[in-house]
Each structure stands twice: as C-alpha cells, then as structure tokens.
Design an enzyme around this catalytic site. Sequence first.
Site, short mmCIF file in Angstrom:
data_model
loop_
_atom_site.label_atom_id
_atom_site.label_comp_id
_atom_site.label_asym_id
_atom_site.label_seq_id
_atom_site.Cartn_x
_atom_site.Cartn_y
_atom_site.Cartn_z
N SER A 1 24.44 67.96 54.87
CA SER A 1 24.88 69.03 55.87
C SER A 1 26.45 68.98 55.54
O SER A 1 27.12 69.90 55.89
CB SER A 1 24.42 68.87 57.10
OG SER A 1 23.12 69.60 57.19
N GLU B 1 61.88 17.24 27.14
CA GLU B 1 61.29 17.70 25.96
C GLU B 1 62.66 17.79 24.98
O GLU B 1 62.24 17.90 23.77
CB GLU B 1 60.90 19.06 26.34
CG GLU B 1 59.63 19.14 27.05
CD GLU B 1 58.56 18.49 26.35
OE1 GLU B 1 58.24 18.67 25.10
OE2 GLU B 1 57.88 17.60 27.20
#
Length: 785
Positions: free
Chosen positions: A426, A151
């Site tokens: 319960s 690049e």
Amino acid sequence: MPPDDRLTAVLPPVRDGDIAPPIDVVRAALEGSPPPKPPPPPPPGRGGGGPSGPGGPSGPGRQFRINWKWVRRGSAIAVAVMVLLPLITFGMAYMIVDVPEPGDIRTPQVSTILASDGSEIARIVPPEGNRVDVKIDQIPVHVRDAVMAAEDRDFYSNPGFSWTGFLRAIKNNLFGGGGLQGGSTITQQYVKNALVGDERSGIGGLIRKAKELVISTKMSGEWSKDAVLQAYLNIIYFGRGAYGISAASKAYFDKPVEQLDVAEGALLAALIQRPSTLDPAVDPEGAADRWNWVLDGMVDIGALSQADRDAQVFPPTVPPDYAFQQNQTTGPNGLIERQVTNELLDLFDINEQTLNTEGLQITTTIDPKAQEAAVDAVDKYLEGQDPDMRAAVVSIDPRTGGIKAYYGGSDANGFDFAQAGLPTGSSFKVFALVAALQQGIGLGYQIDSGPLEVNGIKIGNVEGEGCGTCSIAEALKRSLNTSYYRLMLKLENGPADVAEAAHDAGVAESFPGVEHTLSEDGKGGPPNNGVVLGQYQSRVLDMASAYATLAASGVYHKPHFVEKVVNSSGQVLFDASKEDNGEERIDKAVADNVTSAMQPIAGWSRGHNLAGGRPSAAKTGTVQLGDTGDNRDAWMVGYTPSLSTAVWVGTTEGVKPLVNKWGSPIYGSGLPSDIWKATMDGALEGTDVESFPKPTEIGGYAGVPQAPAAPPPSAGPPTDPGQPSVTVIQPTIEVAPGITIPIGPPTTVPVGPPPGAPGAPVGPGAPEVPVAPGAPGVPGAPPPP
C-alpha cells in the site's frame, strides 16, 4: 736409309704435381666423387734442390712460430670492444630512455571512505596491497635517516647506482651465484619496483639490471633526491600487506607515520630487507638483530648520537591479525563501501584498476548520527525475532539527494536488501494520489470504500474495514484498497498514470536484475491494475528517493553517496555541493497536497508520531505471501522536510510467513513503523522542528478538507455526509509496573452521528489489506475464496 745406330737418350715423362692422373680423374667422374688430390711434392732439402733428408723442414724438428704482434693487436681490439661497446650502448640507452616525472608513476594505493564529519567508514584496499601515499615532509627526519642507514648510506651523494652491485650482478648471472644480490641503491630499488620488474636470474636478470642502471642514473639527474626518497618510501613493501611507510606505520604500530619515534622508524627500516621473515611476530631475535644494526648505522652516518642510540628500546608492535582486520570493512559499512565504489566508477567512468591507483579520499553524505540511529533501530527491533527476518533502511536528504543513512544488512559481504527489488504494498497508493491530483481530482473527492469485484475477483479491505463513501485523503489514511483501486480506474490512463507518477517521483525505471520496472511484460509494456496496490518490485532506496521528492515539494534530486573526492595530491576531483542536480518532476501544488494527506498516517498507524510533535508524512505497506493469507513484506516510508526514510521488513527468501516473535503477523504499522520512528527520532534529535508548506488548491481543495464540503461539479459524484468525530481507544497490557504496550489495533467510539449513520467509520486503525502480488485476473488483489 740405313738405321741410325746412334744412341738415343730416353727422357722420363714430366708430370705436373698439381694435376691428378687422367685415369683417376675419369674414374672419379664416372663414380660421381671428387677427383683425388695428389700428394704434395716433397720440399727441397736445406742444401738445395735435392730431396730432403731427415734433417729437412718436413721432419720432426720443425717449430710452429706465433706472431705475437698480431696477438697483441687482437687483444687490444677485444679489450676496446669490451669497454667501448657497453659505454656506447649505455650512452645510447641514456639518450633514448624517458624517465617519468615525479608523481606520474601510478601505484595501487588505498582509497578512504569518510562520513560527512570526516570519520572513517571504510577503506578500498586494492588486490595489490595496502598503500597510502604521503609527502616527504610528513615522514619524520629520523625515519628517513633510519631507511638510509639500512639501505643506502650515501644516498644523497651517490649518482643513483652502485658499480659494485652491478658488477656483482654480472658475475652472478654469467657464472652463477644464487641470482642478483644486494648492493642496489635506494634509487635502483625504486626503479626496480616501479618500472622494470624483478626478474632475478639468467640473461633476463642481467638485462633487467642494465635497464635499472640506465634509468637510475638518468632519474638521479632529473629528480631531486627528496622526490626519489618520497617515491621509494611510498612503494616499498614492509610486510603484513603494507606497501609504503604510511601503511606500515598503521600495520605495525597503529599510528600515523608522523607519530613514529626513532625506535619504531628503525624497526620499519630493518624490515625492508626481508619483510615477511623479519616481522617481530615471526622472528623476534632476527628483527632485534637487524634493528640494532640499523641503529648502529644511524650513528655511523651521523644521524643519531651514541647516547641516543644507547637509550633506544625495541618497540612493541600490534598483532598481525589486528593489522589485517583494520583493512577489512565489517557490518553495514561494507555495503556502503560497495555502493560508494560503484558510484565512483560511474561518476568518473573508470574501471576498478584505475580507481585503485588514485589514493582517493572520498567524503560521503552519510551522517554518523543518522547511520547509528538506523543500525541501532534494526538491532533493537529485530532482536529475538525469527533468524531469517531481515530489514533495510535508507534515509535521504530531500533537499540534496544525499543518502544520510544506509542499512542493507549486517553482513559486509552479504546480500544488500536496500538494493533488492521488493513489492511495496500500500505504500504505492501515494503515486495513485499523485496522478489523481495531477488530473485535478482534489483531496476532498469522495469515493466508495465498499468491496468490489473485477473480472470475478473480489477486492476488499482487511476485516471489512471501510469508511462508506469518504474522501480520498481519508481513504489513504485508512489504507483502503477498494477506494484506491476505484481511484486508479478513474484516471485517464488507469495504471499507466500511476506508474508514470512513480517514475517521475524517483522510482527507478530499471535496476540490476530488473530491466523495466512497473511493467507487466517486463519489457517496458504498461502495468496492469495491481500497480496501485504495490504489486511490482521497487527498491528501498527508490522508495526513500521518491518520497523525498514529495518532501521537496516535487523537486527530484538524484540519490547519491559521494559528496567530495580528493586525490592523493590534494586535487579536488568532484564536489557535489557545486553540482545542481535538482529537477522539478511533480508540480509543487500536487506534492504539497499529497504531503497534507499523508500527515495523519504515522499517528494513525499505532501511534508512531515523531518525538517532540515533529510533523511527518508517511505511508505503510504490507504484501501478502501468495494465496496463503499470511504476510510476506511490510513497509513504512515517511518524511519530514529534511529527511525521508524508507523501511522494509521481510525474510531472507521471502517464502515464509512474516510473523513476530509472538507468532502474530507483521504489518507496516508494526515493526517497520517502530524502526522508522526510532531512525527518524535519532537522526533528527537536536535539529529544528520544521513544518511542511501549506498546499494550494487543487480540485476545490487545498490540503485535507477540515469540514464537509461539496466537491466541484467536475470532481465526481456527490459526497456523503461528513465524517463524525471519533475517540480512539488503544487496548494495552501492563507488562511491568507503570509500563504498558499496545495490543491489537485501536478501537474508535463515534461521538458525532449515531452508529450506522451514513459515512460513519467502521473499525478504523486496522492494518491495511495485505497485497497478494500476481493474483489471477487482478494482480495485487487478494485471491478469491
């Protein structure tokens, strides 16, 4: 006088050529049009004042003369403007523009969720893509060289921009040519991606390129080259949803960036130009050509010898689908990710967009061993059951509130049953016992277990189960609805005291979808009597948390997933170990007495004592499906001093009977207790066996009475004779040689007082009466026959 006969000369009228004839002027005024202009007078001839002839200046032989002096001056001025104006503009822009400091530019990146041992649970991938920032020294030098070869080969020596690229941009945007083209430096590419955008054509593209030029130049003067390269390698796109070199390394080679070799680094560098089309899985030949070009470039810049270059072999990559799957959280971990994300947003008071830019490493409280035990237990006991059957499991450390195991379902993107509002049956009786102890009623307090009728509604126990008149500790063990309904009525504020005790322990006062819990009107009003039998909705998470408070002798710790948070820069943002979130909600004596009453229940519930004789305290719960007589939900919640676990089993919609693979009803003492025991045994394997604290006295009793004793005068009615000793016989069936399984509830044979003596037990071991939420008259009670 006689006429003058002298000759007189007649002179022609003198006319001003610049004045129109009066008649014409008047006519024009009347017509409203401008007056006509007279024709210009003919110029004098070359020779003097007579009319010009054919050879005069007005003839065709006249030449137009150019003043070259002024042309030269104008051209010089134009050139100066064309040169100086951009320079002046550039200089002004350079002075005005602010370049952020390295690290100030926030880009979306992945946050990683870890278990307590550092293993990965999930990854929070932002919509903008997969990115994990790394430091420049984590990136091998040969990988950096490959990127520069691809690049920007003179990256470390250029001023941050390319004049040739900029001039080409001007040409292409003003005169056409397919938009802005290559030639950008690494610095310019970073500025484009991070700061100025990617508009590519027309005047907008030219302005973008000019901004890029100014910022790149100034950035090169203010940032080090290593800082620019690091930022660039963390933001650039490599394909496969991977932004940055670290994510790309995982996406293509499934390895950390630190382990990339020369060939792999060159391939990643080759992808930057056209990441999607140069993927080896898409265009292997194009990828190989570009890869070779990058390697040759590395030789050209002196980063690679020719011999090493010749030795390189094109590297294999993992399939693209594998890379995609790596970013997807699956199974129960997806629900953990969801809860961790929500907790982070609340913890830091931020939105998801901000969260997605932090690159966080989140260490959770999840214990891999406990999590595996919970998942394996659910998988084992739900195998072969109704496909609509679901389960949820939450385990919490009572000493910290840290969530050790979390199972809300098997679908990462599905409904989370651990966060669902569900009636608890319960298992809620425990909070009635808390309230009673807070009001001085000890565990030895005697209460009638016979059937009762309230407002025309009959309340009973399953199969006529009862203990005559027995202690509230014994009634809790047997899960007798009638006894605890009477106990709730004895409380100073009845059901409101039960709700308050539950909230104190850790049952949430609200959660998504339920604005006010334990409220009959849903607006924060008081509950009615059904609260003692678990009529109202609570979450599995809340039940594990509330029981954890009892395990911690009444000290509440807010349940949490997040243990530690570190950002991408290594800064510790949060550390739960330095937070003190403990709060005494319930008196220690009360909590320890409740624990004492709950200790026999796991063994009583079809033999679910923990492995190795480890002490536990637990309570089952079952909820009836409307008025059908079938069951809808089943629970088992219990704890040791170091772990509290809540288990729920039900169905997807809660509208069909809850039965096992053999068609039998499921109670809390069945599948939920199986899952609970397997989870607890697996999570606690290899840890020290701990005992519960010895309770102190409340109402004349310190823990469960070991021998018959008369209660204090203020504690209630006189007691019945003590309970006889019993032998429990568990019916079994041999399913294979040497292997038996229990069938049905256990049977007891009294060995003390003769059958029928006062206080003798009747049918102990039977499951608790299922609670029918919303029954008319007495919510939570079975409907009238």
